[in-house]
Motif scaffolding. Structure first.
Motif, short mmCIF file in Angstrom:
data_model
loop_
_atom_site.label_atom_id
_atom_site.label_comp_id
_atom_site.label_asym_id
_atom_site.label_seq_id
_atom_site.Cartn_x
_atom_site.Cartn_y
_atom_site.Cartn_z
N ASN A 86 -31.92 -20.20 2.10
CA ASN A 86 -30.64 -19.52 2.31
C ASN A 86 -30.66 -18.54 3.49
OD1 ASN A 86 -29.40 -20.89 0.19
ND2 ASN A 86 -30.03 -19.36 -1.29
N GLU A 87 -31.80 -18.48 4.17
CA GLU A 87 -31.99 -17.56 5.30
C GLU A 87 -31.72 -16.12 4.91
OE1 GLU A 87 -29.84 -18.97 8.74
OE2 GLU A 87 -30.70 -20.97 8.55
N ASN A 88 -32.06 -15.79 3.67
CA ASN A 88 -31.89 -14.43 3.17
C ASN A 88 -33.23 -13.70 3.35
OD1 ASN A 88 -31.45 -12.08 1.76
ND2 ASN A 88 -30.39 -13.08 0.06
N TYR A 89 -33.45 -13.22 4.57
CA TYR A 89 -34.75 -12.66 4.92
C TYR A 89 -35.01 -11.31 4.26
CZ TYR A 89 -34.44 -16.57 8.06
OH TYR A 89 -34.30 -17.83 8.55
N ASN A 90 -33.96 -10.56 3.95
CA ASN A 90 -34.14 -9.29 3.23
C ASN A 90 -34.67 -9.56 1.83
OD1 ASN A 90 -33.29 -7.72 5.37
ND2 ASN A 90 -31.16 -7.68 4.68
#
Length: 112
Positions: A86-90
């Motif tokens: 989901n490209e949720n790097y946090n």
């Protein structure tokens, strides 16, 4: 004239029809995705979990880097893989923090 063709290696995550993930490595991502979905290898993890869909991939020029990255991701939790897809790097960073009881954040600071 000698033409140099750079070879790429791909580490990828497939989303399977049973909601599980499959992590793999290949030098031809389109061909490999087609093989997974066609059921080319009956003994493969994805065979009974088709159709599969490409959730994530990363390109490498060094095969050893790709192999190390694949090994690393295979050990990740489902939530970490999902954050990467989901490209949720946090969230990925949060999930990557050490959480065992000996970690300095969790030690009893009232000692001494």
């Amino acid at each position: 004239m000698n033409s140099f063709v750079m070879k790429f290696y791909y580490v990828y995550i497939l989303k399977c029809s049973d909601d599980s993930f499959y992590v793999g490595i290949t030098s031809d991502i389109e061909r490999r995705l087609m093989e997974h979905n066609s059921g080319k290898y009956p003994e493969a993890y994805t065979h009974s979990r088709r159709p599969v869909e490409l959730g994530f991939y990363q390109e490498f020029t060094e095969p050893n880097q790709a192999i190390e990255f694949e090994k690393k991701i295979k050990k990740w939790s489902r939530l970490k893989k999902l954050a990467l897809i989901n490209e949720n790097y946090n969230e990925l960073q949060r999930l990557s923090q050490c959480r065992n009881s000996s970690h300095h954040k969790f030690r009893d600071r009232k000692k001494g």
